[in-house]
Design a protein around this motif. Structure first.
Motif, PDB file in Angstrom:
ATOM      1  N   THR A  35       4.692  -7.315   6.057  1.00  0.00           N
ATOM      2  CA  THR A  35       5.374  -6.398   6.877  1.00  0.00           C
ATOM      3  C   THR A  35       6.661  -5.640   6.232  1.00  0.00           C
ATOM      4  N   VAL A  36       7.645  -6.145   5.931  1.00  0.00           N
ATOM      5  CA  VAL A  36       8.799  -5.460   5.272  1.00  0.00           C
ATOM      6  C   VAL A  36       8.555  -4.949   3.980  1.00  0.00           C
ATOM      7  N   GLY A  37       7.697  -5.730   3.321  1.00  0.00           N
ATOM      8  CA  GLY A  37       7.308  -5.024   1.934  1.00  0.00           C
ATOM      9  C   GLY A  37       6.386  -4.172   1.876  1.00  0.00           C
ATOM     10  N   PHE A  38       5.186  -4.425   2.575  1.00  0.00           N
ATOM     11  CA  PHE A  38       4.110  -3.446   2.516  1.00  0.00           C
ATOM     12  C   PHE A  38       4.168  -2.258   3.410  1.00  0.00           C
ATOM     13  N   ILE A  39       4.516  -2.402   4.382  1.00  0.00           N
ATOM     14  CA  ILE A  39       4.303  -1.359   5.666  1.00  0.00           C
ATOM     15  C   ILE A  39       5.281  -0.220   5.319  1.00  0.00           C
ATOM     16  N   PRO A  40       6.599  -0.329   5.078  1.00  0.00           N
ATOM     17  CA  PRO A  40       7.479   1.021   5.097  1.00  0.00           C
ATOM     18  C   PRO A  40       6.685   1.918   3.855  1.00  0.00           C
ATOM     19  N   LEU A  41       6.547   1.556   2.661  1.00  0.00           N
ATOM     20  CA  LEU A  41       6.432   2.444   1.671  1.00  0.00           C
ATOM     21  C   LEU A  41       4.677   2.818   2.085  1.00  0.00           C
ATOM     22  N   HIS A  42       3.998   2.314   2.536  1.00  0.00           N
ATOM     23  CA  HIS A  42       2.646   2.703   3.007  1.00  0.00           C
ATOM     24  C   HIS A  42       2.667   3.634   4.118  1.00  0.00           C
ATOM     25  N   ALA A  43       3.815   3.427   4.968  1.00  0.00           N
ATOM     26  CA  ALA A  43       3.765   4.384   6.210  1.00  0.00           C
ATOM     27  C   ALA A  43       4.583   5.723   5.816  1.00  0.00           C
ATOM     28  N   VAL A  44       5.411   5.482   4.797  1.00  0.00           N
ATOM     29  CA  VAL A  44       5.715   6.962   4.006  1.00  0.00           C
ATOM     30  C   VAL A  44       4.620   7.475   3.643  1.00  0.00           C
ATOM     31  N   TRP A  45       3.544   7.094   2.909  1.00  0.00           N
ATOM     32  CA  TRP A  45       2.528   7.683   2.276  1.00  0.00           C
ATOM     33  C   TRP A  45       1.648   8.208   3.505  1.00  0.00           C
ATOM     34  N   ALA A  46       1.579   7.184   4.301  1.00  0.00           N
ATOM     35  CA  ALA A  46       0.561   7.871   5.588  1.00  0.00           C
ATOM     36  C   ALA A  46       1.100   9.026   6.375  1.00  0.00           C
ATOM     37  N   LEU A  47       2.489   9.139   6.444  1.00  0.00           N
ATOM     38  CA  LEU A  47       2.964  10.334   6.845  1.00  0.00           C
ATOM     39  C   LEU A  47       2.883  11.309   6.148  1.00  0.00           C
ATOM     40  N   GLY A  48       2.374  11.382   4.864  1.00  0.00           N
ATOM     41  CA  GLY A  48       2.087  12.517   4.106  1.00  0.00           C
ATOM     42  C   GLY A  48       3.368  12.706   2.996  1.00  0.00           C
ATOM     43  N   VAL A  49       4.101  11.906   2.842  1.00  0.00           N
ATOM     44  CA  VAL A  49       5.429  12.013   1.821  1.00  0.00           C
ATOM     45  C   VAL A  49       4.933  11.597   0.550  1.00  0.00           C
ATOM     46  N   PRO A  50       4.873  12.227  -0.600  1.00  0.00           N
ATOM     47  CA  PRO A  50       4.489  11.657  -1.960  1.00  0.00           C
ATOM     48  C   PRO A  50       5.465  10.882  -2.800  1.00  0.00           C
ATOM     49  N   TYR A  69      -6.462   6.150   6.219  1.00  0.00           N
ATOM     50  CA  TYR A  69      -6.968   4.978   5.321  1.00  0.00           C
ATOM     51  C   TYR A  69      -5.456   4.117   5.275  1.00  0.00           C
ATOM     52  N   LEU A  70      -4.276   4.545   5.053  1.00  0.00           N
ATOM     53  CA  LEU A  70      -2.989   3.894   4.988  1.00  0.00           C
ATOM     54  C   LEU A  70      -2.474   3.341   6.500  1.00  0.00           C
ATOM     55  N   LEU A  71      -3.029   4.198   7.346  1.00  0.00           N
ATOM     56  CA  LEU A  71      -2.559   3.624   8.786  1.00  0.00           C
ATOM     57  C   LEU A  71      -3.383   2.587   9.120  1.00  0.00           C
ATOM     58  N   VAL A  72      -4.852   2.396   8.725  1.00  0.00           N
ATOM     59  CA  VAL A  72      -5.431   1.211   8.739  1.00  0.00           C
ATOM     60  C   VAL A  72      -4.950  -0.074   7.926  1.00  0.00           C
ATOM     61  N   LEU A  73      -4.673   0.273   6.850  1.00  0.00           N
ATOM     62  CA  LEU A  73      -3.995  -0.667   5.917  1.00  0.00           C
ATOM     63  C   LEU A  73      -2.512  -1.207   6.573  1.00  0.00           C
ATOM     64  N   ASN A  74      -1.878  -0.461   7.031  1.00  0.00           N
ATOM     65  CA  ASN A  74      -0.660  -0.849   7.767  1.00  0.00           C
ATOM     66  C   ASN A  74      -0.987  -1.820   8.861  1.00  0.00           C
ATOM     67  N   GLY A  75      -1.981  -1.424   9.869  1.00  0.00           N
ATOM     68  CA  GLY A  75      -2.549  -2.259  10.821  1.00  0.00           C
ATOM     69  C   GLY A  75      -2.903  -3.809  10.501  1.00  0.00           C
ATOM     70  N   LEU A  76      -3.557  -3.628   9.242  1.00  0.00           N
ATOM     71  CA  LEU A  76      -4.082  -4.868   8.739  1.00  0.00           C
ATOM     72  C   LEU A  76      -3.112  -5.599   8.306  1.00  0.00           C
ATOM     73  N   ALA A  77      -1.907  -5.074   7.650  1.00  0.00           N
ATOM     74  CA  ALA A  77      -0.872  -5.705   6.962  1.00  0.00           C
ATOM     75  C   ALA A  77      -0.122  -6.612   8.086  1.00  0.00           C
ATOM     76  N   LEU A  78      -0.006  -5.654   9.152  1.00  0.00           N
ATOM     77  CA  LEU A  78       0.859  -6.281  10.330  1.00  0.00           C
ATOM     78  C   LEU A  78      -0.103  -7.369  10.740  1.00  0.00           C
ATOM     79  N   LEU A  79      -1.625  -7.461  10.954  1.00  0.00           N
ATOM     80  CA  LEU A  79      -2.270  -8.685  11.328  1.00  0.00           C
ATOM     81  C   LEU A  79      -2.016  -9.848  10.303  1.00  0.00           C
TER      82      LEU A  79
END
Length: 174
Positions: A35-50, A69-79
């Motif tokens: 959650t804390v390690g994976f989601i923040p960076l991938h959420a930034v990318w999911a929001l379109g920030v390179p 794709y990254l939003l799905v990965l973030n959901g899976l990381a939360l699960l």
């Protein structure tokens, strides 16, 4: 009755021992990595920030479906974080009272343990594959900086190893 007690049909109660401290630490480390390690960076990318990416290649990748794709990965990381914690919390042994139709019933032990072992195996295999790909193609021009593995590989190792340790403890004590 302890929080790890399982009600049996009738009045019988089966006690499940609480998890050892090392298993709780492993599960928490795994959940935090997910959650804390994976989601923040991938959420930034999911929001379109390179961030740590080639801006032009990122725009093309993002337009081709990278955001969803990254939003799905973030959901899976939360699960996966919830999965890790369920291995050491009472709601991984007995469904909580707020669960419709299942409240008080025992969680299927083999299903939960097998899911945790499968997810951890996938994470560890992916970590090895990603490390090999990075070593073999370090100087290639990809979308993301190859240095991102300095962040990702340790995080995935903690995630996968912690989940394996917690699953092993869960299987033994239940």
């Amino acid at each position: 009755m302890s929080e790890f007690a399982v009600r049996r049909p009738g009045n019988a109660v089966a006690e499940v021992p609480p998890p050892p401290r090392w298993a709780v630490r492993a599960a928490c480390a795994s959940a935090l990595s997910a959650t804390v390690g994976f989601i923040p960076l991938h959420a930034v990318w999911a929001l379109g920030v390179p961030l740590w990416a080639d801006e032009d290649k990122f725009r093309g990748w993002y337009a081709g479906g990278g955001g969803p794709y990254l939003l799905v990965l973030n959901g899976l990381a939360l699960l996966a974080g919830i999965l890790a914690l369920s291995l050491v919390r009472p709601w991984g042994v007995v469904f909580p009272s707020w669960t419709p139709f299942l409240a008080g019933c025992r969680v299927p032990r083999r299903t939960l343990a097998a899911t945790a072992f499968i997810v951890s195996a996938f994470l560890l295999l992916y970590t090895g594959w990603a490390a090999a790909q990075t070593i073999n193609h370090f100087n290639d021009d990809g979308v993301f900086s190859p240095w991102i593995v300095a962040y990702g590989i340790p995080q995935f190792l903690v995630w996968g190893v912690g989940l394996t340790i917690a699953a092993h403890s869960y299987r033994r004590r239940t």
